[in-house]
Design an enzyme around this catalytic site. Structure first.
Site, PDB file in Angstrom:
ATOM      1  N   TYR A 165       0.833  -1.212   0.000  1.00 45.86           N
ATOM      2  CA  TYR A 165       0.000   0.000   0.000  1.00 45.86           C
ATOM      3  C   TYR A 165       0.867   1.262   0.000  1.00 45.86           C
ATOM      4  O   TYR A 165       0.628   2.211  -0.740  1.00 45.86           O
ATOM      5  CB  TYR A 165      -0.899  -0.048   1.234  1.00 45.86           C
ATOM      6  CG  TYR A 165      -1.873   1.092   1.375  1.00 45.86           C
ATOM      7  CD1 TYR A 165      -3.015   1.161   0.590  1.00 45.86           C
ATOM      8  CD2 TYR A 165      -1.663   2.087   2.332  1.00 45.86           C
ATOM      9  CE1 TYR A 165      -3.926   2.204   0.751  1.00 45.86           C
ATOM     10  CE2 TYR A 165      -2.559   3.117   2.495  1.00 45.86           C
ATOM     11  CZ  TYR A 165      -3.700   3.169   1.703  1.00 45.86           C
ATOM     12  OH  TYR A 165      -4.593   4.196   1.861  1.00 45.86           O
ATOM     13  N   LYS A 169       1.037   4.112  -2.878  1.00 45.44           N
ATOM     14  CA  LYS A 169       0.618   5.479  -2.576  1.00 45.44           C
ATOM     15  C   LYS A 169       1.729   6.496  -2.831  1.00 45.44           C
ATOM     16  O   LYS A 169       1.451   7.676  -3.071  1.00 45.44           O
ATOM     17  CB  LYS A 169       0.134   5.568  -1.124  1.00 45.44           C
ATOM     18  CG  LYS A 169      -1.229   4.918  -0.905  1.00 45.44           C
ATOM     19  CD  LYS A 169      -2.255   5.441  -1.892  1.00 45.44           C
ATOM     20  CE  LYS A 169      -3.665   5.038  -1.560  1.00 45.44           C
ATOM     21  NZ  LYS A 169      -4.625   5.500  -2.594  1.00 45.44           N
TER      22      LYS A 169
END
Length: 305
Positions: A165, A169
């Site tokens: 993640y 991001k």
């Protein structure tokens, strides 16, 4: 000044729940025609249903607004292109794109299956790329566009158990930085939002009393600030619980070492000067770093003539 989206068309991915839903409802309340995109999967990306997106459309229509639901999986460019074609067929333009769709598959890097890494990357990064690519030509032609990337403190600063993640991001920040340069002459502005909110992505990760403080309204206020006609450009806005701040990538002035001193021992000996934050600054583009180093080199040569 009242921020309005009258006569504008906005596409929000992952808008069936949480932040995406909040963004969609507020955009509609402020006059936008809204495309509510949601694949309808679970938090980890499995499954799929159009019910959530359709419910948001119903809420918008009941409030007097205009909206349509589309269940495109953002990782599938064919489905994404169909969503854009449907939008253009109905309303003729796309003014705002909010890349909000995301999934979580948290696990420490040592225990993480690479398929889980790839799945998260595909949704957050390629999903953002696909949707942005699909609207780019339209925004160029109409000489107007506002695109929002959704980043995270997990990418900006790291978070245990979120290597997939966090990497995804941070990747969308790199995408933003280049698209800002390429979109400038077409009046396309791109910004990023780093939200902290209580959604189904975080509901079982936080104590209930803290979770209840993390309202989506606080984040949506920031999102719309980055998407309207007078929006900034290349800004990473952090928002949550009523707090707002700006995250930036900065570079120190650095030092110059002569050819005979370019070895790890000398670099290490001068490390405190290299990392000294005094007079650090943002760079407009990657070439500015090389320009800075060339100026240091030229100054060195000049001082030894």
């Amino acid at each position: 000044m009242t921020i309005s989206f009258n006569n504008q068309v906005a596409i929000i991915t992952g808008a069936g729940n949480g932040l995406g839903k909040s963004h969609a409802l507020e955009l509609a309340r402020r006059g936008a025609k809204v495309v509510v995109n949601d694949f309808g999967g679970a938090r980890d990306g499995t499954g799929g249903s159009s019910a959530a997106a359709q419910q948001v459309v119903t809420e918008i229509e009941q409030a007097g607004g205009e909206a349509l639901a589309h269940g495109a999986n953002v990782t599938d460019m064919t489905q994404v292109q169909d969503m854009i074609n449907t939008t253009l067929g109905k309303w003729g333009r796309v003014d705002v794109l909010i890349n909000n769709a995301g999934i979580l598959r948290d696990k420490s890097f040592a225990k993480m299956d690479l398929e889980d890494f790839k799945a998260v990357f595909d949704v957050h990064v390629m999903g953002t790329v696909n949707c942005t690519k699909a609207v780019w030509e339209t925004m160029q032609a109409q000489n107007y566009g506002r695109i929002l990337m959704t980043t995270s403190s997990s990418g900006l600063y790291g978070n245990f158990g979120q290597s997939n993640y966090g990497a995804a991001k941070m990747a969308v920040i790199g995408l933003m930085n280049t698209l800002v340069l390429e979109g400038a002459k077409y009046n396309i502005r791109i910004n990023a939002l780093a939200p902290t909110a209580g959604t189904r992505m975080t509901e079982d990760l936080l104590p209930p009393d803290i979770y209840n403080m993390l309202t989506t309204d606080a984040v949506t206020a920031g999102a719309l600030t980055l998407c309207h006609d007078g929006a900034p450009n290349r800004t990473t806005l952090c928002a949550g619980v009523g707090g707002y701040s700006c995250a930036r990538t900065v570079e120190t002035p650095g030092i110059f070492l002569a050819a005979e001193d370019q070895n790890p021992e000398t670099v290490a000996a001068n490390f405190s000067s290299i990392v000294d934050p005094a007079q650090q600054q943002e760079l407009e583009n990657g070439a500015k770093q090389g320009e800075k180093f060339l100026k240091l080199a030229m100054a060195h040569v000049k001082s030894h003539q």
